[in-house]
Design a protein around this motif. Structure first.
Motif, PDB file in Angstrom:
ATOM      1  N   LEU A 124       0.709  -1.357  -0.184  1.00  0.00           N
ATOM      2  CA  LEU A 124       0.002  -0.318   0.037  1.00  0.00           C
ATOM      3  C   LEU A 124       0.819   1.138  -0.005  1.00  0.00           C
ATOM      4  O   LEU A 124       0.648   2.093  -0.707  1.00  0.00           O
ATOM      5  N   GLY A 125       1.922   1.181   0.801  1.00  0.00           N
ATOM      6  CA  GLY A 125       2.894   2.393   0.774  1.00  0.00           C
ATOM      7  C   GLY A 125       3.495   2.697  -0.429  1.00  0.00           C
ATOM      8  O   GLY A 125       3.557   3.660  -1.200  1.00  0.00           O
ATOM      9  N   ARG A 126       4.001   1.594  -1.170  1.00  0.00           N
ATOM     10  CA  ARG A 126       4.459   1.819  -2.444  1.00  0.00           C
ATOM     11  C   ARG A 126       3.526   2.189  -3.694  1.00  0.00           C
ATOM     12  O   ARG A 126       3.975   2.874  -4.456  1.00  0.00           O
ATOM     13  N   ALA A 127       2.219   1.829  -3.363  1.00  0.00           N
ATOM     14  CA  ALA A 127       1.268   2.119  -4.530  1.00  0.00           C
ATOM     15  C   ALA A 127       0.977   3.582  -4.013  1.00  0.00           C
ATOM     16  O   ALA A 127      -0.031   4.089  -4.629  1.00  0.00           O
ATOM     17  N   GLY A 128       1.145   4.175  -2.905  1.00  0.00           N
ATOM     18  CA  GLY A 128       0.857   5.564  -2.505  1.00  0.00           C
ATOM     19  C   GLY A 128      -0.605   5.645  -1.904  1.00  0.00           C
ATOM     20  O   GLY A 128      -1.229   6.614  -2.086  1.00  0.00           O
ATOM     21  N   VAL A 129      -0.874   4.510  -1.228  1.00  0.00           N
ATOM     22  CA  VAL A 129      -2.504   4.747  -0.641  1.00  0.00           C
ATOM     23  C   VAL A 129      -2.229   5.095   0.706  1.00  0.00           C
ATOM     24  O   VAL A 129      -1.539   4.419   1.594  1.00  0.00           O
ATOM     25  N   GLU A 130      -2.966   5.897   1.204  1.00  0.00           N
ATOM     26  CA  GLU A 130      -2.829   6.477   2.430  1.00  0.00           C
ATOM     27  C   GLU A 130      -3.781   6.168   3.347  1.00  0.00           C
ATOM     28  O   GLU A 130      -3.492   6.657   4.614  1.00  0.00           O
ATOM     29  N   ASN A 131      -5.015   6.099   2.817  1.00  0.00           N
ATOM     30  CA  ASN A 131      -6.120   6.052   3.947  1.00  0.00           C
ATOM     31  C   ASN A 131      -6.708   4.660   4.021  1.00  0.00           C
ATOM     32  O   ASN A 131      -7.906   4.424   4.480  1.00  0.00           O
ATOM     33  N   VAL A 132      -5.954   3.656   3.972  1.00  0.00           N
ATOM     34  CA  VAL A 132      -6.002   2.180   4.424  1.00  0.00           C
ATOM     35  C   VAL A 132      -5.281   1.888   5.894  1.00  0.00           C
ATOM     36  O   VAL A 132      -4.340   2.171   5.922  1.00  0.00           O
ATOM     37  N   HIS A 133      -6.212   1.436   6.677  1.00  0.00           N
ATOM     38  CA  HIS A 133      -5.777   1.115   8.201  1.00  0.00           C
ATOM     39  C   HIS A 133      -5.675  -0.364   8.196  1.00  0.00           C
ATOM     40  O   HIS A 133      -6.642  -1.158   8.099  1.00  0.00           O
ATOM     41  N   VAL A 134      -4.383  -0.906   8.181  1.00  0.00           N
ATOM     42  CA  VAL A 134      -4.276  -2.224   8.275  1.00  0.00           C
ATOM     43  C   VAL A 134      -4.168  -2.679   9.719  1.00  0.00           C
ATOM     44  O   VAL A 134      -3.219  -2.500  10.517  1.00  0.00           O
ATOM     45  N   ILE A 135      -5.175  -3.623  10.090  1.00  0.00           N
ATOM     46  CA  ILE A 135      -5.168  -3.762  11.471  1.00  0.00           C
ATOM     47  C   ILE A 135      -4.940  -5.604  11.720  1.00  0.00           C
ATOM     48  O   ILE A 135      -5.548  -6.330  11.003  1.00  0.00           O
ATOM     49  N   PRO A 136      -3.887  -5.813  12.563  1.00  0.00           N
ATOM     50  CA  PRO A 136      -3.679  -7.018  12.819  1.00  0.00           C
ATOM     51  C   PRO A 136      -4.859  -7.679  13.831  1.00  0.00           C
ATOM     52  O   PRO A 136      -5.217  -7.093  14.662  1.00  0.00           O
ATOM     53  N   GLY A 137      -5.153  -9.060  13.362  1.00  0.00           N
ATOM     54  CA  GLY A 137      -6.372  -9.470  14.368  1.00  0.00           C
ATOM     55  C   GLY A 137      -6.984 -10.234  13.801  1.00  0.00           C
ATOM     56  O   GLY A 137      -7.260 -10.692  12.555  1.00  0.00           O
ATOM     57  N   ASP A 138      -8.028 -10.808  14.350  1.00  0.00           N
ATOM     58  CA  ASP A 138      -9.320 -11.622  14.165  1.00  0.00           C
ATOM     59  C   ASP A 138     -10.559 -10.857  13.577  1.00  0.00           C
ATOM     60  O   ASP A 138     -11.207 -10.575  14.465  1.00  0.00           O
ATOM     61  N   GLY A 139     -10.652 -10.949  12.161  1.00  0.00           N
ATOM     62  CA  GLY A 139     -11.654 -10.162  11.742  1.00  0.00           C
ATOM     63  C   GLY A 139     -13.029 -10.685  11.993  1.00  0.00           C
ATOM     64  O   GLY A 139     -14.105 -10.083  11.498  1.00  0.00           O
ATOM     65  N   THR A 140     -13.223 -12.172  12.383  1.00  0.00           N
ATOM     66  CA  THR A 140     -14.472 -12.581  12.562  1.00  0.00           C
ATOM     67  C   THR A 140     -15.102 -11.748  13.754  1.00  0.00           C
ATOM     68  O   THR A 140     -16.476 -12.329  13.791  1.00  0.00           O
ATOM     69  N   LYS A 141     -14.277 -11.226  14.441  1.00  0.00           N
ATOM     70  CA  LYS A 141     -14.893 -10.336  15.631  1.00  0.00           C
ATOM     71  C   LYS A 141     -15.061  -8.883  15.026  1.00  0.00           C
ATOM     72  O   LYS A 141     -15.745  -8.042  15.931  1.00  0.00           O
ATOM     73  N   GLY A 142     -14.895  -8.584  13.650  1.00  0.00           N
ATOM     74  CA  GLY A 142     -14.992  -7.404  13.377  1.00  0.00           C
ATOM     75  C   GLY A 142     -14.244  -6.534  13.652  1.00  0.00           C
ATOM     76  O   GLY A 142     -12.835  -6.890  14.310  1.00  0.00           O
ATOM     77  N   PHE A 143     -14.384  -5.145  13.772  1.00  0.00           N
ATOM     78  CA  PHE A 143     -13.440  -3.944  14.323  1.00  0.00           C
ATOM     79  C   PHE A 143     -14.498  -2.971  15.310  1.00  0.00           C
ATOM     80  O   PHE A 143     -14.667  -1.859  14.372  1.00  0.00           O
TER      81      PHE A 143
END
Ligand code: SAM
Length: 220
Positions: A124-143
């Motif tokens: 994402l950094g290389r592609a110049g995308v700034e508005n994506v937040h990558v969160i580590p964790g179990d997405g079955t619980k949502g965020f």
């Protein structure tokens, strides 16, 4: 190794074919695809294949989805600027970049494998995308910190629809999720949350995703 110009030309031909075949239906999705070619989100040894309409390997034994599959889900999502979106299953970060281009605001995406959290952030950094937040964790619980969402897009196959994801949808919101077997065969479900909080589910047919592993998914 082919030049980046050639990779881009090949990618443009793939996008135009998807558009002609009405898999990409909207100008917005077409523009997002052209802005973020898939080769930017795979390891260099796969650049030569990035325009081919099939899934490709990414680290940790996972996959980046085929372009037609990503297009189908993005068209079903009917994303509009300003919508709050959660993606479950960041993988390479490619789908999150496309979502961010469509909603033009912050996007939250969860990934359970730490190696892929780093891989996606780098891409994402290389592609110049700034508005994506990558969160580590179990997405079955949502965020929960950013809930409720207009859209939740799950890019791994679940045994059933995880309750927390439905809870974290806004009334009028929708969840897209492959549901079915562990071994790469699921139905793509669209779960609509109605204004009274009840849900309506539509089935968009057979798809093949890697498993969604977590508390409300498959047990790893
Ligand atoms: N959307 C991705 C992209 O654009 O490259 C492709 C996703 S790949 C088909 C599925 C991803 O879901 C894998 O990276 C896998 O590690 C992740 N995953 C599986 N279970 C998960 C969970 N409970 N929470 C978050 N990510 C999960």
């Amino acid at each position: 190794m082919v030049s980046e110009d050639e990779l881009r030309r090949r990618w443009e031909r793939t996008v135009e074919r998807l558009f002609r075949e009405r898999i990409i239906r909207s100008e917005a999705v077409r523009k997002a695809f052209l802005k973020y070619p898939r080769y930017l989100f795979v390891q260099k040894r796969y650049w030569d294949y990035a325009h081919v309409d099939e899934p490709l390997p990414i680290p940790a034994g996972q996959t980046i989805s085929a372009p037609h599959m990503v297009a189908i889900m993005l068209e079903l999502a009917e994303l509009r600027p300003g919508m709050k979106v959660l993606e479950v299953g960041t993988g390479s970060g490619w789908n999150a970049a496309l979502i961010a281009e469509l909603v033009k605001t912050d996007v939250y995406t969860i990934e359970r494998i730490p190696e892929l959290v780093e891989f996606a952030r780098r891409n994402l950094g290389r592609a110049g995308v700034e508005n994506v937040h990558v969160i580590p964790g179990d997405g079955t619980k949502g965020f929960p910190p950013k809930a409720p969402y207009d859209r939740i897009i799950v890019t791994a196959g679940a045994p059933k629809v995880p309750d927390p994801l439905v809870e974290q949808l806004k009334p009028g919101g929708k969840l897209l999720i492959p549901v079915g077997s562990y071994h790469l065969w699921q139905d793509l479900l669209e779960v609509l949350k109605l204004p009274d909080g009840s849900t309506e589910t539509r089935n968009h047919g057979g798809v093949a995703f890697v498993p969604l592993i977590g508390e409300h998914g498959w047990r790893g």
